[in-house]
Design a protein around this motif. Structure first.
Motif, PDB file in Angstrom:
ATOM      1  N   VAL A  94      52.093  31.103  36.535  1.00  0.00           N
ATOM      2  CA  VAL A  94      51.566  32.268  36.389  1.00  0.00           C
ATOM      3  C   VAL A  94      52.302  33.384  35.594  1.00  0.00           C
ATOM      4  CG1 VAL A  94      49.554  32.494  38.000  1.00  0.00           C
ATOM      5  CG2 VAL A  94      51.989  32.178  38.868  1.00  0.00           C
ATOM      6  N   SER A  95      53.562  33.113  35.982  1.00  0.00           N
ATOM      7  CA  SER A  95      54.449  33.997  35.415  1.00  0.00           C
ATOM      8  C   SER A  95      54.396  34.279  33.686  1.00  0.00           C
ATOM      9  CB  SER A  95      56.099  33.924  35.877  1.00  0.00           C
ATOM     10  OG  SER A  95      56.297  32.489  35.383  1.00  0.00           O
ATOM     11  N   GLU A  96      53.952  33.142  33.169  1.00  0.00           N
ATOM     12  CA  GLU A  96      53.851  33.029  31.691  1.00  0.00           C
ATOM     13  C   GLU A  96      52.521  33.661  31.159  1.00  0.00           C
ATOM     14  OE1 GLU A  96      54.743  29.009  30.019  1.00  0.00           O
ATOM     15  OE2 GLU A  96      54.734  28.643  32.369  1.00  0.00           O
ATOM     16  N   LEU A  97      51.525  34.237  31.881  1.00  0.00           N
ATOM     17  CA  LEU A  97      50.356  34.819  31.705  1.00  0.00           C
ATOM     18  C   LEU A  97      50.503  36.282  30.949  1.00  0.00           C
ATOM     19  CD1 LEU A  97      47.944  33.774  34.548  1.00  0.00           C
ATOM     20  CD2 LEU A  97      48.128  32.714  32.274  1.00  0.00           C
ATOM     21  N   PRO A  98      49.729  36.441  30.063  1.00  0.00           N
ATOM     22  CA  PRO A  98      49.764  37.989  29.446  1.00  0.00           C
ATOM     23  C   PRO A  98      48.962  38.671  30.670  1.00  0.00           C
ATOM     24  CG  PRO A  98      47.759  36.770  28.460  1.00  0.00           C
ATOM     25  CD  PRO A  98      48.914  35.628  29.475  1.00  0.00           C
ATOM     26  N   ALA A  99      48.743  39.926  30.409  1.00  0.00           N
ATOM     27  CA  ALA A  99      48.143  40.911  31.166  1.00  0.00           C
ATOM     28  C   ALA A  99      46.547  40.319  31.357  1.00  0.00           C
ATOM     29  CB  ALA A  99      47.915  42.304  30.532  1.00  0.00           C
ATOM     30  N   ILE A 100      46.183  40.103  32.436  1.00  0.00           N
ATOM     31  CA  ILE A 100      44.767  39.509  32.604  1.00  0.00           C
ATOM     32  C   ILE A 100      43.656  40.590  33.310  1.00  0.00           C
ATOM     33  CG2 ILE A 100      43.659  37.907  34.071  1.00  0.00           C
ATOM     34  CD1 ILE A 100      45.389  36.564  31.824  1.00  0.00           C
ATOM     35  N   ASP A 101      42.401  40.514  32.633  1.00  0.00           N
ATOM     36  CA  ASP A 101      41.583  41.302  33.399  1.00  0.00           C
ATOM     37  C   ASP A 101      40.651  40.653  34.539  1.00  0.00           C
ATOM     38  OD1 ASP A 101      41.618  43.363  31.345  1.00  0.00           O
ATOM     39  OD2 ASP A 101      41.053  41.487  29.951  1.00  0.00           O
ATOM     40  N   ILE A 102      40.515  39.301  34.535  1.00  0.00           N
ATOM     41  CA  ILE A 102      39.870  38.508  35.620  1.00  0.00           C
ATOM     42  C   ILE A 102      40.730  37.488  35.849  1.00  0.00           C
ATOM     43  CG2 ILE A 102      37.596  37.405  36.127  1.00  0.00           C
ATOM     44  CD1 ILE A 102      36.226  39.180  33.657  1.00  0.00           C
ATOM     45  N   VAL A 103      40.649  37.230  37.074  1.00  0.00           N
ATOM     46  CA  VAL A 103      41.403  36.426  37.780  1.00  0.00           C
ATOM     47  C   VAL A 103      40.378  35.302  38.462  1.00  0.00           C
ATOM     48  CG1 VAL A 103      42.953  35.450  39.531  1.00  0.00           C
ATOM     49  CG2 VAL A 103      43.806  37.185  37.856  1.00  0.00           C
ATOM     50  N   VAL A 104      40.210  34.125  37.992  1.00  0.00           N
ATOM     51  CA  VAL A 104      39.223  32.988  38.810  1.00  0.00           C
ATOM     52  C   VAL A 104      40.328  31.954  39.503  1.00  0.00           C
ATOM     53  CG1 VAL A 104      37.676  31.267  38.734  1.00  0.00           C
ATOM     54  CG2 VAL A 104      37.421  33.413  37.303  1.00  0.00           C
ATOM     55  N   THR A 105      40.250  31.808  40.785  1.00  0.00           N
ATOM     56  CA  THR A 105      40.992  31.012  41.714  1.00  0.00           C
ATOM     57  C   THR A 105      40.032  29.632  41.597  1.00  0.00           C
ATOM     58  OG1 THR A 105      40.379  31.873  43.506  1.00  0.00           O
ATOM     59  CG2 THR A 105      42.715  32.418  42.715  1.00  0.00           C
ATOM     60  N   MET A 106      40.544  28.511  41.677  1.00  0.00           N
ATOM     61  CA  MET A 106      39.877  27.271  41.700  1.00  0.00           C
ATOM     62  C   MET A 106      39.346  26.889  43.098  1.00  0.00           C
ATOM     63  SD  MET A 106      39.396  26.229  38.488  1.00  0.00           S
ATOM     64  CE  MET A 106      39.048  28.082  38.157  1.00  0.00           C
ATOM     65  N   GLY A 107      39.916  27.325  44.030  1.00  0.00           N
ATOM     66  CA  GLY A 107      39.637  26.884  45.415  1.00  0.00           C
ATOM     67  C   GLY A 107      40.639  26.101  45.891  1.00  0.00           C
ATOM     68  N   CYS A 108      41.847  26.322  45.837  1.00  0.00           N
ATOM     69  CA  CYS A 108      43.118  25.500  46.431  1.00  0.00           C
ATOM     70  C   CYS A 108      43.313  25.895  47.779  1.00  0.00           C
ATOM     71  CB  CYS A 108      44.278  25.910  45.278  1.00  0.00           C
ATOM     72  SG  CYS A 108      43.711  25.676  43.779  1.00  0.00           S
ATOM     73  N   ASN A 109      42.848  26.702  48.454  1.00  0.00           N
ATOM     74  CA  ASN A 109      43.087  26.943  50.018  1.00  0.00           C
ATOM     75  C   ASN A 109      44.801  27.342  50.080  1.00  0.00           C
ATOM     76  OD1 ASN A 109      40.625  26.642  50.749  1.00  0.00           O
ATOM     77  ND2 ASN A 109      40.834  24.301  50.607  1.00  0.00           N
ATOM     78  N   VAL A 110      45.189  27.845  49.242  1.00  0.00           N
ATOM     79  CA  VAL A 110      46.724  28.356  49.325  1.00  0.00           C
ATOM     80  C   VAL A 110      46.533  29.711  48.871  1.00  0.00           C
ATOM     81  CG1 VAL A 110      47.715  26.096  48.743  1.00  0.00           C
ATOM     82  CG2 VAL A 110      47.289  27.733  47.074  1.00  0.00           C
ATOM     83  N   GLN A 111      47.654  30.620  49.260  1.00  0.00           N
ATOM     84  CA  GLN A 111      47.886  31.931  48.999  1.00  0.00           C
ATOM     85  C   GLN A 111      48.230  31.976  47.387  1.00  0.00           C
ATOM     86  OE1 GLN A 111      47.023  34.622  50.560  1.00  0.00           O
ATOM     87  NE2 GLN A 111      47.465  35.988  48.882  1.00  0.00           N
ATOM     88  N   CYS A 112      47.258  32.543  46.663  1.00  0.00           N
ATOM     89  CA  CYS A 112      47.645  32.627  45.175  1.00  0.00           C
ATOM     90  C   CYS A 112      48.508  34.144  45.112  1.00  0.00           C
ATOM     91  CB  CYS A 112      46.452  32.733  44.287  1.00  0.00           C
ATOM     92  SG  CYS A 112      45.700  31.305  44.462  1.00  0.00           S
ATOM     93  N   PRO A 113      49.631  33.965  44.115  1.00  0.00           N
ATOM     94  CA  PRO A 113      50.150  35.336  43.936  1.00  0.00           C
ATOM     95  C   PRO A 113      49.477  36.351  43.503  1.00  0.00           C
ATOM     96  CG  PRO A 113      50.592  33.695  42.230  1.00  0.00           C
ATOM     97  CD  PRO A 113      49.633  33.021  43.317  1.00  0.00           C
ATOM     98  N   SER A 114      49.717  37.684  43.739  1.00  0.00           N
ATOM     99  CA  SER A 114      48.947  38.712  43.433  1.00  0.00           C
ATOM    100  C   SER A 114      49.079  39.001  41.964  1.00  0.00           C
ATOM    101  CB  SER A 114      49.263  39.873  44.090  1.00  0.00           C
ATOM    102  OG  SER A 114      48.586  41.216  43.877  1.00  0.00           O
ATOM    103  N   LEU A 115      48.107  38.884  41.083  1.00  0.00           N
ATOM    104  CA  LEU A 115      48.079  39.280  39.631  1.00  0.00           C
ATOM    105  C   LEU A 115      47.044  40.508  39.550  1.00  0.00           C
ATOM    106  CD1 LEU A 115      47.284  35.686  38.083  1.00  0.00           C
ATOM    107  CD2 LEU A 115      49.326  37.157  37.944  1.00  0.00           C
ATOM    108  N   PRO A 116      47.814  41.311  38.976  1.00  0.00           N
ATOM    109  CA  PRO A 116      46.754  42.632  38.564  1.00  0.00           C
ATOM    110  C   PRO A 116      45.774  42.363  37.845  1.00  0.00           C
ATOM    111  CG  PRO A 116      49.359  42.957  38.069  1.00  0.00           C
ATOM    112  CD  PRO A 116      49.056  41.431  38.523  1.00  0.00           C
ATOM    113  N   CYS A 117      44.535  42.879  38.138  1.00  0.00           N
ATOM    114  CA  CYS A 117      43.386  42.338  37.463  1.00  0.00           C
ATOM    115  C   CYS A 117      42.261  43.413  38.042  1.00  0.00           C
ATOM    116  CB  CYS A 117      42.798  41.052  37.852  1.00  0.00           C
ATOM    117  SG  CYS A 117      42.615  40.695  39.286  1.00  0.00           S
ATOM    118  N   SER A 118      41.088  43.527  37.273  1.00  0.00           N
ATOM    119  CA  SER A 118      40.137  44.351  37.443  1.00  0.00           C
ATOM    120  C   SER A 118      38.926  43.709  38.299  1.00  0.00           C
ATOM    121  CB  SER A 118      39.475  44.923  36.222  1.00  0.00           C
ATOM    122  OG  SER A 118      38.813  44.006  35.299  1.00  0.00           O
TER     123      SER A 118
END
Length: 133
Positions: A68-92
């Motif tokens: 995730v640290s390699e991503l550019p600035a993101i507008d929309i974050v879609v998690t796949m359903g991993c049942n883990v705490q995803c890092p907070s990514l700034p998005c709209s």
């Protein structure tokens, strides 16, 4: 154009398939990226084989496992359903697709997952087109 990131734990299967299908089916509506909280040395080989067979996409040629640290600035974050705490990514906008990991399962399960991701990518593109996101 909006930037969509498909996020999963290892960025080796579901999120990779979503990135590939986003590029193929919805590149006119959004830019597709994928990443994980951890990386794998290679993309799931069943996913690679079946995406090539069904959609003619060689994910190993165009994609790699990323953090995730390699991503550019993101507008929309879609998690796949991993049942883990995803890092907070700034998005709209953020949503979870609740997909079970098909790794280690039959081709039928993989094909169902591919079909579901395809439907969800097309739905996401339509919601973006309608300015609902």
């Amino acid at each position: 154009m909006k930037k969509v990131a498909f996020i999963c734990v290892h960025n080796s299967c579901r999120s990779q398939m979503a990135e590939a299908l986003g590029k193929k089916l919805a590149s006119h509506m959004f830019e597709s990226y994928s990443a994980g909280t951890e990386a794998r040395p290679r993309i799931n080989q069943d996913a690679v084989r079946l995406m090539k067979s069904v959609h003619g996409i060689d994910m190993e040629e165009t994609q790699r496992s990323k953090l995730v640290s390699e991503l550019p600035a993101i507008d929309i974050v879609v998690t796949m359903g991993c049942n883990v705490q995803c890092p907070s990514l700034p998005c709209s906008h953020r949503e979870d697709w609740g997909l079970q990991d098909p790794s280690g399962q039959s081709d039928i399960v993989f094909l169902e997952t591919i079909r579901t991701i395809e439907e969800k990518v097309l739905d996401l593109a339509e919601r973006i087109r309608r300015n609902q996101i």
